[in-house]
Design a protein around this motif. Structure first.
Motif, PDB file in Angstrom:
ATOM      1  N   VAL A 274      41.721  46.824  31.588  1.00 18.95           N
ATOM      2  CA  VAL A 274      41.616  47.063  33.028  1.00 18.95           C
ATOM      3  C   VAL A 274      41.473  45.714  33.701  1.00 18.95           C
ATOM      4  O   VAL A 274      40.589  44.937  33.363  1.00 18.95           O
ATOM      5  CB  VAL A 274      40.398  47.956  33.367  1.00 18.95           C
ATOM      6  CG1 VAL A 274      40.313  48.186  34.866  1.00 18.95           C
ATOM      7  CG2 VAL A 274      40.463  49.270  32.604  1.00 18.95           C
ATOM      8  N   ASP A 275      42.354  45.422  34.644  1.00 18.63           N
ATOM      9  CA  ASP A 275      42.311  44.157  35.370  1.00 18.63           C
ATOM     10  C   ASP A 275      42.470  44.477  36.848  1.00 18.63           C
ATOM     11  O   ASP A 275      43.459  45.094  37.251  1.00 18.63           O
ATOM     12  CB  ASP A 275      43.440  43.235  34.899  1.00 18.63           C
ATOM     13  CG  ASP A 275      43.377  41.878  35.543  1.00 18.63           C
ATOM     14  OD1 ASP A 275      42.293  41.445  35.948  1.00 18.63           O
ATOM     15  OD2 ASP A 275      44.451  41.239  35.681  1.00 18.63           O
ATOM     16  N   CYS A 276      41.487  44.077  37.639  1.00 20.28           N
ATOM     17  CA  CYS A 276      41.588  44.367  39.073  1.00 20.28           C
ATOM     18  C   CYS A 276      41.122  43.205  39.907  1.00 20.28           C
ATOM     19  O   CYS A 276      40.238  42.464  39.517  1.00 20.28           O
ATOM     20  CB  CYS A 276      40.851  45.646  39.430  1.00 20.28           C
ATOM     21  SG  CYS A 276      39.217  45.813  38.750  1.00 20.28           S
ATOM     22  N   ASN A 277      41.761  43.068  41.073  1.00 19.74           N
ATOM     23  CA  ASN A 277      41.417  42.033  42.026  1.00 19.74           C
ATOM     24  C   ASN A 277      40.495  42.570  43.116  1.00 19.74           C
ATOM     25  O   ASN A 277      40.275  41.930  44.108  1.00 19.74           O
ATOM     26  CB  ASN A 277      42.682  41.473  42.683  1.00 19.74           C
ATOM     27  CG  ASN A 277      43.604  40.851  41.675  1.00 19.74           C
ATOM     28  OD1 ASN A 277      43.165  40.304  40.676  1.00 19.74           O
ATOM     29  ND2 ASN A 277      44.900  40.958  41.895  1.00 19.74           N
ATOM     30  N   THR A 278      39.999  43.787  42.910  1.00 17.96           N
ATOM     31  CA  THR A 278      39.164  44.436  43.926  1.00 17.96           C
ATOM     32  C   THR A 278      38.116  45.288  43.214  1.00 17.96           C
ATOM     33  O   THR A 278      38.284  45.622  42.051  1.00 17.96           O
ATOM     34  CB  THR A 278      40.033  45.293  44.856  1.00 17.96           C
ATOM     35  OG1 THR A 278      39.237  45.831  45.888  1.00 17.96           O
ATOM     36  CG2 THR A 278      40.736  46.404  44.115  1.00 17.96           C
TER      37      THR A 278
ATOM     38  N   ILE B  58      37.745  49.752  25.280  1.00 19.16           N
ATOM     39  CA  ILE B  58      37.986  49.432  26.686  1.00 19.16           C
ATOM     40  C   ILE B  58      37.602  47.986  26.933  1.00 19.16           C
ATOM     41  O   ILE B  58      36.543  47.531  26.508  1.00 19.16           O
ATOM     42  CB  ILE B  58      37.163  50.345  27.620  1.00 19.16           C
ATOM     43  CG1 ILE B  58      37.538  51.809  27.398  1.00 19.16           C
ATOM     44  CG2 ILE B  58      37.368  49.952  29.082  1.00 19.16           C
ATOM     45  CD1 ILE B  58      36.651  52.786  28.142  1.00 19.16           C
ATOM     46  N   SER B  59      38.465  47.269  27.651  1.00 16.75           N
ATOM     47  CA  SER B  59      38.197  45.890  28.054  1.00 16.75           C
ATOM     48  C   SER B  59      38.420  45.792  29.559  1.00 16.75           C
ATOM     49  O   SER B  59      39.460  46.206  30.066  1.00 16.75           O
ATOM     50  CB  SER B  59      39.149  44.939  27.320  1.00 16.75           C
ATOM     51  OG  SER B  59      39.044  43.634  27.837  1.00 16.75           O
ATOM     52  N   ILE B  60      37.429  45.238  30.281  1.00 15.44           N
ATOM     53  CA  ILE B  60      37.576  45.047  31.728  1.00 15.44           C
ATOM     54  C   ILE B  60      37.453  43.562  32.024  1.00 15.44           C
ATOM     55  O   ILE B  60      36.550  42.897  31.528  1.00 15.44           O
ATOM     56  CB  ILE B  60      36.566  45.900  32.528  1.00 15.44           C
ATOM     57  CG1 ILE B  60      36.819  45.753  34.022  1.00 15.44           C
ATOM     58  CG2 ILE B  60      35.150  45.591  32.144  1.00 15.44           C
ATOM     59  CD1 ILE B  60      36.109  46.779  34.884  1.00 15.44           C
ATOM     60  N   GLU B  61      38.379  43.043  32.805  1.00 16.63           N
ATOM     61  CA  GLU B  61      38.448  41.606  33.082  1.00 16.63           C
ATOM     62  C   GLU B  61      37.957  41.252  34.488  1.00 16.63           C
ATOM     63  O   GLU B  61      38.257  40.183  34.966  1.00 16.63           O
ATOM     64  CB  GLU B  61      39.894  41.126  32.921  1.00 16.63           C
ATOM     65  CG  GLU B  61      40.410  41.223  31.504  1.00 16.63           C
ATOM     66  CD  GLU B  61      39.701  40.288  30.547  1.00 16.63           C
ATOM     67  OE1 GLU B  61      39.306  39.188  30.964  1.00 16.63           O
ATOM     68  OE2 GLU B  61      39.545  40.662  29.379  1.00 16.63           O
ATOM     69  N   SER B  62      37.270  42.157  35.144  1.00 17.13           N
ATOM     70  CA  SER B  62      36.809  41.875  36.498  1.00 17.13           C
ATOM     71  C   SER B  62      35.636  42.780  36.844  1.00 17.13           C
ATOM     72  O   SER B  62      35.110  43.477  35.994  1.00 17.13           O
ATOM     73  CB  SER B  62      37.968  42.073  37.479  1.00 17.13           C
ATOM     74  OG  SER B  62      38.499  43.363  37.320  1.00 17.13           O
ATOM     75  N   ILE B  63      35.250  42.788  38.108  1.00 21.24           N
ATOM     76  CA  ILE B  63      34.137  43.609  38.569  1.00 21.24           C
ATOM     77  C   ILE B  63      34.620  45.034  38.780  1.00 21.24           C
ATOM     78  O   ILE B  63      35.681  45.262  39.353  1.00 21.24           O
ATOM     79  CB  ILE B  63      33.579  43.054  39.888  1.00 21.24           C
ATOM     80  CG1 ILE B  63      33.044  41.649  39.675  1.00 21.24           C
ATOM     81  CG2 ILE B  63      32.507  43.970  40.456  1.00 21.24           C
ATOM     82  CD1 ILE B  63      32.664  40.938  40.942  1.00 21.24           C
TER      83      ILE B  63
ATOM     84  N   ARG C 167      46.542  49.148  31.223  1.00 23.28           N
ATOM     85  CA  ARG C 167      47.545  49.231  30.156  1.00 23.28           C
ATOM     86  C   ARG C 167      46.825  49.310  28.819  1.00 23.28           C
ATOM     87  O   ARG C 167      45.681  48.870  28.684  1.00 23.28           O
ATOM     88  CB  ARG C 167      48.502  48.064  30.199  1.00 23.28           C
ATOM     89  CG  ARG C 167      47.857  46.746  29.866  1.00 23.28           C
ATOM     90  CD  ARG C 167      48.840  45.619  29.893  1.00 23.28           C
ATOM     91  NE  ARG C 167      48.120  44.371  29.634  1.00 23.28           N
ATOM     92  CZ  ARG C 167      48.659  43.208  29.708  1.00 23.28           C
ATOM     93  NH1 ARG C 167      49.916  43.070  30.034  1.00 23.28           N
ATOM     94  NH2 ARG C 167      47.947  42.131  29.449  1.00 23.28           N
ATOM     95  N   VAL C 168      47.500  49.876  27.862  1.00 25.70           N
ATOM     96  CA  VAL C 168      46.946  49.985  26.517  1.00 25.70           C
ATOM     97  C   VAL C 168      47.687  49.002  25.627  1.00 25.70           C
ATOM     98  O   VAL C 168      48.914  49.014  25.552  1.00 25.70           O
ATOM     99  CB  VAL C 168      47.072  51.431  25.976  1.00 25.70           C
ATOM    100  CG1 VAL C 168      46.582  51.496  24.544  1.00 25.70           C
ATOM    101  CG2 VAL C 168      46.279  52.391  26.851  1.00 25.70           C
ATOM    102  N   ARG C 169      46.914  48.135  24.960  1.00 30.09           N
ATOM    103  CA  ARG C 169      47.462  47.187  23.975  1.00 30.09           C
ATOM    104  C   ARG C 169      46.751  47.444  22.666  1.00 30.09           C
ATOM    105  O   ARG C 169      45.518  47.336  22.591  1.00 30.09           O
ATOM    106  CB  ARG C 169      47.257  45.745  24.420  1.00 30.09           C
ATOM    107  CG  ARG C 169      48.154  45.352  25.559  1.00 30.09           C
ATOM    108  CD  ARG C 169      48.167  43.874  25.799  1.00 30.09           C
ATOM    109  NE  ARG C 169      46.816  43.388  26.120  1.00 30.09           N
ATOM    110  CZ  ARG C 169      46.545  42.135  26.410  1.00 30.09           C
ATOM    111  NH1 ARG C 169      47.503  41.242  26.404  1.00 30.09           N
ATOM    112  NH2 ARG C 169      45.321  41.767  26.695  1.00 30.09           N
ATOM    113  N   GLY C 170      47.517  47.825  21.667  1.00 30.76           N
ATOM    114  CA  GLY C 170      46.895  48.223  20.409  1.00 30.76           C
ATOM    115  C   GLY C 170      46.116  49.504  20.655  1.00 30.76           C
ATOM    116  O   GLY C 170      46.669  50.497  21.106  1.00 30.76           O
ATOM    117  N   ASN C 171      44.824  49.465  20.414  1.00 30.20           N
ATOM    118  CA  ASN C 171      43.948  50.606  20.694  1.00 30.20           C
ATOM    119  C   ASN C 171      43.017  50.352  21.870  1.00 30.20           C
ATOM    120  O   ASN C 171      42.031  51.055  22.055  1.00 30.20           O
ATOM    121  CB  ASN C 171      43.091  50.929  19.458  1.00 30.20           C
ATOM    122  CG  ASN C 171      43.906  51.499  18.337  1.00 30.20           C
ATOM    123  OD1 ASN C 171      44.878  52.211  18.580  1.00 30.20           O
ATOM    124  ND2 ASN C 171      43.538  51.199  17.108  1.00 30.20           N
ATOM    125  N   THR C 172      43.314  49.321  22.670  1.00 28.97           N
ATOM    126  CA  THR C 172      42.406  48.908  23.739  1.00 28.97           C
ATOM    127  C   THR C 172      43.012  49.149  25.117  1.00 28.97           C
ATOM    128  O   THR C 172      44.134  48.718  25.390  1.00 28.97           O
ATOM    129  CB  THR C 172      42.043  47.418  23.594  1.00 28.97           C
ATOM    130  OG1 THR C 172      41.451  47.214  22.302  1.00 28.97           O
ATOM    131  CG2 THR C 172      41.068  46.974  24.665  1.00 28.97           C
TER     132      THR C 172
END
Length: 84
Positions: A76-80, A36-41, A68-73
Motif C-alpha cells: 500500500v503506497d499513498c500520498n494522502t 501487508i506492507s504500507i509505505e506511508s501514513i 498491488r500484490v507482489r509475491g504474497n505481500t
C-alpha cells in the motif's frame, strides 16, 4: 449584528469544507496475499473472511493510493491519509 454575520460566514465556510472533503471509497479486487506492507501514513483494518478484497477510503484522491500484490505481500503506497 457584525458578530452574527462573522459567525454565519465561519459556519458556512465549515460546511463547504466538509462537503468538499467528502470521503471516497473504492473496492479493489486483488490476488491473494498473506502479508501487508504500507509505505506511508494510513490506517489498515484487517478482517479475515472467506471473500478477499481491499476497500480503500480517503478524503483525498483515490488514484493517489496504490495497492498491488507482489509475491504474497499487499503493498500500500499513498500520498494522502487513508483507511485501507
Amino acid at each position: 449584528m457584525k458578530t452574527i454575520k462573522i459567525l454565519s460566514a465561519i459556519a458556512i465556510s465549515a460546511v463547504l469544507v466538509k462537503v468538499a472533503s467528502a470521503q471516497q471509497t473504492e473496492i479493489r479486487q486483488l490476488p491473494p496475499f498473506s502479508n501487508i506492507s504500507i509505505e506511508s501514513i494510513g490506517k489498515i483494518y484487517l478482517k479475515q473472511d472467506s471473500v478477499q478484497y481491499v476497500k480503500v477510503s480517503t478524503n483525498g484522491s483515490l488514484n493517489k493510493i496504490g495497492t498491488r500484490v507482489r509475491g504474497n505481500t499487499l503493498d500500500v503506497d499513498c500520498n494522502t491519509d487513508a483507511d485501507v
